[in-house]
Design a protein around this motif. Structure first.
Motif, PDB file in Angstrom:
ATOM      1  N   GLN A  11      65.114  35.648  68.371  1.00 30.23           N
ATOM      2  CA  GLN A  11      63.939  35.230  69.144  1.00 30.23           C
ATOM      3  C   GLN A  11      62.655  35.847  68.587  1.00 30.23           C
ATOM      4  O   GLN A  11      61.686  35.146  68.326  1.00 30.23           O
ATOM      5  N   VAL A  12      62.660  37.152  68.413  1.00 28.16           N
ATOM      6  CA  VAL A  12      61.486  37.842  67.852  1.00 28.16           C
ATOM      7  C   VAL A  12      61.957  38.725  66.700  1.00 28.16           C
ATOM      8  O   VAL A  12      62.908  39.503  66.856  1.00 28.16           O
ATOM      9  N   ILE A  13      61.300  38.578  65.558  1.00 26.84           N
ATOM     10  CA  ILE A  13      61.694  39.344  64.371  1.00 26.84           C
ATOM     11  C   ILE A  13      60.555  40.269  63.957  1.00 26.84           C
ATOM     12  O   ILE A  13      59.404  39.840  63.849  1.00 26.84           O
ATOM     13  N   VAL A  14      60.896  41.544  63.776  1.00 24.57           N
ATOM     14  CA  VAL A  14      59.937  42.542  63.298  1.00 24.57           C
ATOM     15  C   VAL A  14      60.406  42.993  61.918  1.00 24.57           C
ATOM     16  O   VAL A  14      61.586  43.301  61.740  1.00 24.57           O
ATOM     17  N   ALA A  15      59.499  43.002  60.946  1.00 21.88           N
ATOM     18  CA  ALA A  15      59.849  43.462  59.603  1.00 21.88           C
ATOM     19  C   ALA A  15      59.048  44.697  59.245  1.00 21.88           C
ATOM     20  O   ALA A  15      57.836  44.745  59.461  1.00 21.88           O
ATOM     21  N   ALA A  58      59.322  36.736  59.720  1.00 22.08           N
ATOM     22  CA  ALA A  58      59.078  37.696  60.798  1.00 22.08           C
ATOM     23  C   ALA A  58      57.918  37.241  61.686  1.00 22.08           C
ATOM     24  O   ALA A  58      57.044  36.486  61.255  1.00 22.08           O
ATOM     25  N   ASP A  59      57.941  37.682  62.949  1.00 24.69           N
ATOM     26  CA  ASP A  59      56.817  37.441  63.851  1.00 24.69           C
ATOM     27  C   ASP A  59      55.791  38.562  63.726  1.00 24.69           C
ATOM     28  O   ASP A  59      54.595  38.324  63.786  1.00 24.69           O
ATOM     29  N   TYR A  60      56.280  39.786  63.591  1.00 26.40           N
ATOM     30  CA  TYR A  60      55.408  40.944  63.422  1.00 26.40           C
ATOM     31  C   TYR A  60      55.835  41.715  62.187  1.00 26.40           C
ATOM     32  O   TYR A  60      57.034  41.822  61.910  1.00 26.40           O
TER      33      TYR A  60
END
Lengths: 328, 264
Positions: free
Chosen positions: A286-290, A303-305
């Protein structure tokens, strides 16, 4: 041009896999783009039900080779069967799902047919009357546009997710039996069986939050820092392939095409560059942070953030900020 | 047991990439190159088998002059000899024309086994080893995670990776081509002695004529696909990058995850 497009499907225990449905969709789209007709090919033993399912798809024909000699996949019999069938029918394009099974035998088929081979295509375009294909290179950092040259069929395997399985057009298709002397074909390989690769089972598919670590963590002594972040989030630890290969985490925590496919609500990728083999296993999150020091890493495209920086500084800071926010 | 290992030299994964002038590949000037990762595992496996069976490893590579450095490194690790296919006619091919040339070089002397990596880290066709097997008429297996030779050296039991955490177990008759998956073993480091010895080891450079190959079937002219262009993915739909030092960025990210994404 009225070109014949074949789609060779993969099934296991009579069930057609998702990437094969995606390949059917790609075949339908290609047929529409070049004014051709799409036909499916199914190899196996006891695949009648799967064939009946295909009869309700918008295809010109479904060629079914249903024979006990095809019960186990072997490169020898699959290559010989397809070589004979393609030689007779002369399709212009033959599409395949880019699965490990396809990659195992497709180059041999191309070699024996002296046919153009385009592995791992993600899209096509029709330009100046010819079909060009895009495929990832250099670990997904770049894409190449390629075109077949010379005569003969063009064999293309399609990367997971390139086309949508739920956009397959329904319709009707005639089932045609593909009958050859399968027993006379040398299997090339004596199949002994199939076993589970991982030791114990860890089901990451049910995890709500996952902290995934990649090659960028540098060394196994950084693993406690990653575990601390996972603990602060109540998350499971996962990893990309290089971490597993280095034995920094057990194989049952591998995420990607040769590991598990996960869809948590929050996925934090630390030190993962984002090779396509990893992305196919986690891009449904659902939400991807890299977090990565290389601003050009492909993981930032999905990534979203993103935080561009040294994960050895960012991860402890993130752990502290999460503790502060969730307890404060 | 006499083993051929095919290695490819590829750009270092850490290297900063720029487009070449013609837009069909990357600019190789000032780029650092390494032995392709899975080929390194194939070489290590071959060296271990050769040590157990008092055998010999010959390493093959196709590519321009720079590839000699990769071959030297393989010799320093323990390969006995190198074969460098560097004639311009060999270059610029796809996996079909590249595999054809390597197979001819391998066939010009006898081998019991060919090992190579499962996929190159640059173009990533994942096909060259299988094409070599097809040209030689030998069985092959791709994505090999286990190699278990029988004592007579007639068969090899292979563990091959499948999707979803499963492995296929099978027997192949020798000679065979095995395409090794990264992670199979622990590749060694070169010793100083190995590096010194490598300087005296032979690297032969056969041309198309030596291998009895027509140049139209090789390299770029023998390829069935052509690269029209390469490009970086379109920017824009990527991540929202959070700026600031580690502490500021971390706090800002947590706030966004709570208030914007609502996943914390």
């Amino acid at each position: 041009m009225s070109e014949k497009i074949w789609i060779v499907l993969q099934q296991r225990d009579g069930k057609i896999n998702k990437m094969s449905w995606e390949a059917i969709r790609a075949g339908q789209a290609l047929a529409a783009a070049v004014g051709g007709t799409a036909e499916a090919v199914l190899l196996g033993s006891g695949v009648q039900e799967a064939a009946n399912e295909l009869a309700q798809v918008s295809l010109n024909a479904v060629h079914v080779a249903d024979d006990e000699n095809l019960a186990d996949y072997t490169p020898g019999r699959f290559v010989k069967t397809l070589e004979a069938a393609i030689g007779t029918a002369q399709p212009a394009f033959v599409l395949f799902p880019h699965t490990y099974q396809t990659v195992d035998y497709l180059p041999r088929l191309a070699q024996s047919l002296d046919a153009a081979l385009v592995p791992e295509a993600v899209s096509f375009e029709v330009a100046d009357g010819s079909v060009v294909w895009q495929r990832p290179i250099l670990g997904g950092k770049m894409f190449a546009t390629v075109r077949a040259k010379g005569s003969g069929p063009v064999l293309v395997s399609l990367q997971s997710g390139a086309y949508a399985a739920d956009e397959v057009e329904a319709g009707t298709a005639a089932i045609e039996s593909l009958s050859l002397d399968f027993a006379a074909m040398a299997p090339d390989r004596e199949i002994l069986g199939v076993e589970e690769a991982a030791g114990g089972e860890v089901d990451l598919s049910q995890a709500k939050v996952i902290v995934a670590v990649g090659r960028g963590i540098g060394d196994s002594d950084k693993m406690p820092t990653m575990q601390a972040l996972a603990d602060a989030l109540g998350a499971e630890l996962g990893a990309s392939r290089p971490v597993i290969d280095s034995d920094w985490l057990p194989r049952n925590r591998q995420i990607g095409s040769s590991g598990q496919t996960v869809t948590p609500k929050l996925y934090i990728a630390a030190g993962i560059s984002g090779a396509i083999q990893h992305l196919v296993g986690m891009k449904g999150s659902q939400v991807i942070v890299a977090i990565n020091k290389d601003a050009g890493a492909p993981i930032f495209n999905v990534a979203d953030y993103g935080i561009v920086g040294d994960l050895h500084e960012v991860v402890p800071a993130l752990t502290a900020a999460i503790k502060e926010a969730t307890t404060g | 047991m006499k083993i051929a290992v095919c290695i490819k030299q590829v750009p270092d994964a850490e290297a900063r990439l720029r487009l070449s002038g013609d837009g069909k590949w990357i600019d190789e000037e000032d780029l650092s190159f390494v032995i392709n990762e899975s080929d390194g595992y194939a070489l290590e496996e071959a060296l271990q088998i050769a040590e157990r069976t008092s055998g010999e490893v010959v390493v093959f590579s196709l590519g321009p002059e720079r590839v000699r450095e990769a071959l030297r490194k393989a010799l320093a690790l323990g390969a006995a000899r190198g074969v460098h296919l560097k004639d311009p006619a060999f270059l610029g091919g796809d996996s079909l024309s590249t595999g054809r040339a390597l197979a001819a070089a391998i066939a010009s002397e006898g081998f019991d086994l060919v090992l190579t990596g499962s996929q190159s880290d640059d173009v990533g066709f994942g096909s060259t080893g299988s094409v070599i097997a097809g040209e030689l008429g030998w069985p092959h297996a791709w994505l090999v995670m286990g190699v278990d030779l029988d004592e007579e050296g007639r068969k090899v039991k292979v563990t091959r990776e499948m999707e979803g955490g499963m492995n296929e177990l099978s027997n192949l008759d020798l000679p065979a081509v095995l395409e090794i998956q990264a992670g199979l073993n622990k590749p060694r480091y070169a010793s100083l002695k190995g590096i010194m010895q490598a300087k005296k080891k032979e690297i032969s450079e056969p041309g198309p004529g030596d291998l009895g190959l027509a140049v139209e079937r090789l390299g770029e002219s023998g390829a069935k696909i052509e690269v029209l262009s390469v490009a970086f993915p379109e920017a824009g739909k990527g991540a929202q990058i959070i700026e600031g030092d580690a502490e500021t960025a971390a706090r800002s990210l947590v706030e966004k995850l709570q208030k914007e994404a609502r996943v914390l």
